[in-house]
Design a protein around this motif. Structure first.
Motif, mmCIF file in Angstrom:
data_model
loop_
_atom_site.group_PDB
_atom_site.id
_atom_site.type_symbol
_atom_site.label_atom_id
_atom_site.label_comp_id
_atom_site.label_asym_id
_atom_site.label_seq_id
_atom_site.Cartn_x
_atom_site.Cartn_y
_atom_site.Cartn_z
ATOM 1 N N LEU A 209 38.750 46.027 39.181
ATOM 2 C CA LEU A 209 38.607 45.541 41.043
ATOM 3 C C LEU A 209 37.092 46.902 40.567
ATOM 4 C CD1 LEU A 209 41.672 46.205 42.289
ATOM 5 C CD2 LEU A 209 40.202 44.019 42.565
ATOM 6 N N GLY A 210 36.179 46.207 41.057
ATOM 7 C CA GLY A 210 35.051 47.185 41.966
ATOM 8 C C GLY A 210 33.969 47.369 40.751
ATOM 9 N N SER A 211 34.121 46.250 39.683
ATOM 10 C CA SER A 211 33.503 46.514 38.142
ATOM 11 C C SER A 211 32.047 46.372 38.649
ATOM 12 C CB SER A 211 34.298 46.373 37.410
ATOM 13 O OG SER A 211 34.081 44.950 37.532
ATOM 14 N N GLY A 212 31.703 44.897 38.905
ATOM 15 C CA GLY A 212 30.532 44.599 39.721
ATOM 16 C C GLY A 212 30.561 43.284 38.706
ATOM 17 N N LYS A 213 31.525 42.297 38.687
ATOM 18 C CA LYS A 213 31.871 41.058 38.394
ATOM 19 C C LYS A 213 30.638 39.912 39.125
ATOM 20 C CE LYS A 213 36.304 40.776 37.920
ATOM 21 N NZ LYS A 213 36.623 42.160 38.656
ATOM 22 N N THR A 214 31.040 39.968 40.047
ATOM 23 C CA THR A 214 30.872 39.127 41.065
ATOM 24 C C THR A 214 28.771 39.442 41.193
ATOM 25 O OG1 THR A 214 32.168 39.475 43.185
ATOM 26 C CG2 THR A 214 30.304 38.560 43.938
ATOM 27 N N THR A 215 28.597 40.696 41.075
ATOM 28 C CA THR A 215 26.645 40.918 41.091
ATOM 29 C C THR A 215 26.858 40.469 40.091
ATOM 30 O OG1 THR A 215 27.272 42.480 42.306
ATOM 31 C CG2 THR A 215 24.856 42.500 41.017
#
Length: 330
Positions: free
Chosen positions: A22-28
């Motif tokens: 969670l929060g690693s930047g996958k969506t970006t």
């Protein structure tokens, strides 16, 4: 690393599995892919469409389980089983150049991997890369609290330490040390804002018979810039083409013992003395696959190695040393 062989049907769709806590930047990263792959049709499968904040300039149409983008890319939620969702995508009329599967931040990626490799999907799909994004700020905490975070490291081909600009170098070194405790010979890269070299994930010119077009482009680049390498975000694509075969054992020994550690991706056609078939060779991180196929014409070895600080002359020389140059008696 062991070379595995399997029959390669035609027109396989390459798959990128994107994992990370969670929060690693996958969506970006997904948005970066969708906006930067020109003329390539990408399909994205994720658990919830609402998790993806699509650039409004790309939006065309939004349905319950599908987002249509102006560049021809589509994003779908996993509706029912992963197998049926993938089958529904690949049976669409539009050609898909790359299928990205975004794993949930708290998901073990192994079931996804086994779904692709262990079902009839393998007849239509090719697992290209398992990319694990790592949050440099919070990874050490996640590692202590979650077994899933460890599995995401273990099964990743390429491990991208993201948000390195938000921490001290000492923190990054600690993360690298933890990774090496979990995974043998990991391929680790650092990035900021999920901006990564796209050539490491997928290159449409390396898919099937379109390999020849990449060779032509790199030859042009060589004449223009007096270099054997194509620069891409600091990475080089080193090409190797010869009209002679290797022995499979010699080539595997080269991969295991001599190939530069800075090679993160490799792909191409192999001519092997032991077989009448040609082989589609693929390396992603430390995972290697080989799939046999028939020769469409002249037999020759054609390979591309992608990495940093590669010396084309050394790679060419080492591979030339294991070529079989005497007449063949197959």
């Amino acid at each position: 690393m062991k070379l595995q062989s399997k029959v390669r049907p035609q027109e396989k769709i390459p798959i990128l599995i994107l994992t990370g806590f969670l929060g690693s930047g996958k969506t970006t990263l997904l948005n970066y892919l969708l906006k930067n792959y020109q003329d390539q049709k990408i399909a994205v499968l994720m658990n919830e469409l609402g998790d993806l904040d699509i650039d409004s300039q790309l939006l065309v149409q939004v349905d319950q389980n599908l987002i249509q983008l102006s560049n021809g890319c589509i994003c779908c939620s996993i509706n029912g089983s992963l197998v049926s969702s993938i089958q529904e995508l690949i049976e669409r009329e539009e050609t898909i150049n790359l299928l990205v599967i975004e794993a949930s931040g708290v998901a073990d990626p192994l079931p996804i991997i086994l779904t692709i490799l262990g079902t009839n999907l393998r007849d239509r799909c090719q697992l290209e890369t398992i990319l694990t994004l790592i949050d440099a700020e919070n990874f050490l905490n996640a590692l202590e609290e979650s077994e899933v975070a460890q599995k995401q490291i273990v099964y990743g081909d390429l491990l991208m330490i993201n948000k390195t600009d938000l921490v001290e170098e000492e923190q990054v070194l600690m993360i690298e040390s933890k990774i090496r405790q979990l995974k043998r010979e990991p391929r680790i890269l650092k990035c900021q804002n999920s901006v990564i070299p796209l050539s490491l994930l997928f290159n449409p010119h390396l898919a099937g018979d379109r390999f020849e077009s990449l060779m032509e482009e790199l030859q042009i680049n060589h004449h223009e810039h007096h270099s054997h390498s194509e620069l891409n975000d600091g990475f080089q694509a080193v090409t190797y083409e010869r009209t002679a075969p290797f022995r499979i054992r010699d080539f595997q020994l080269w991969i295991d013992q001599q190939m530069p550690r800075q090679v993160y991706r490799a792909k191409g056609w192999l001519w092997l003395k032991e077989s009448y078939q040609r082989y589609l060779f693929q390396l992603s991180g430390t995972r290697i696959t080989m799939e046999d196929d028939t020769w469409p014409g002249e037999q020759k070895t054609q390979l591309v190695f992608i990495g940093r600080n590669l010396d084309p002359n050394i790679i060419h020389h080492q591979l030339d040393q294991i070529l079989i140059r005497e007449p063949l008696n197959l």
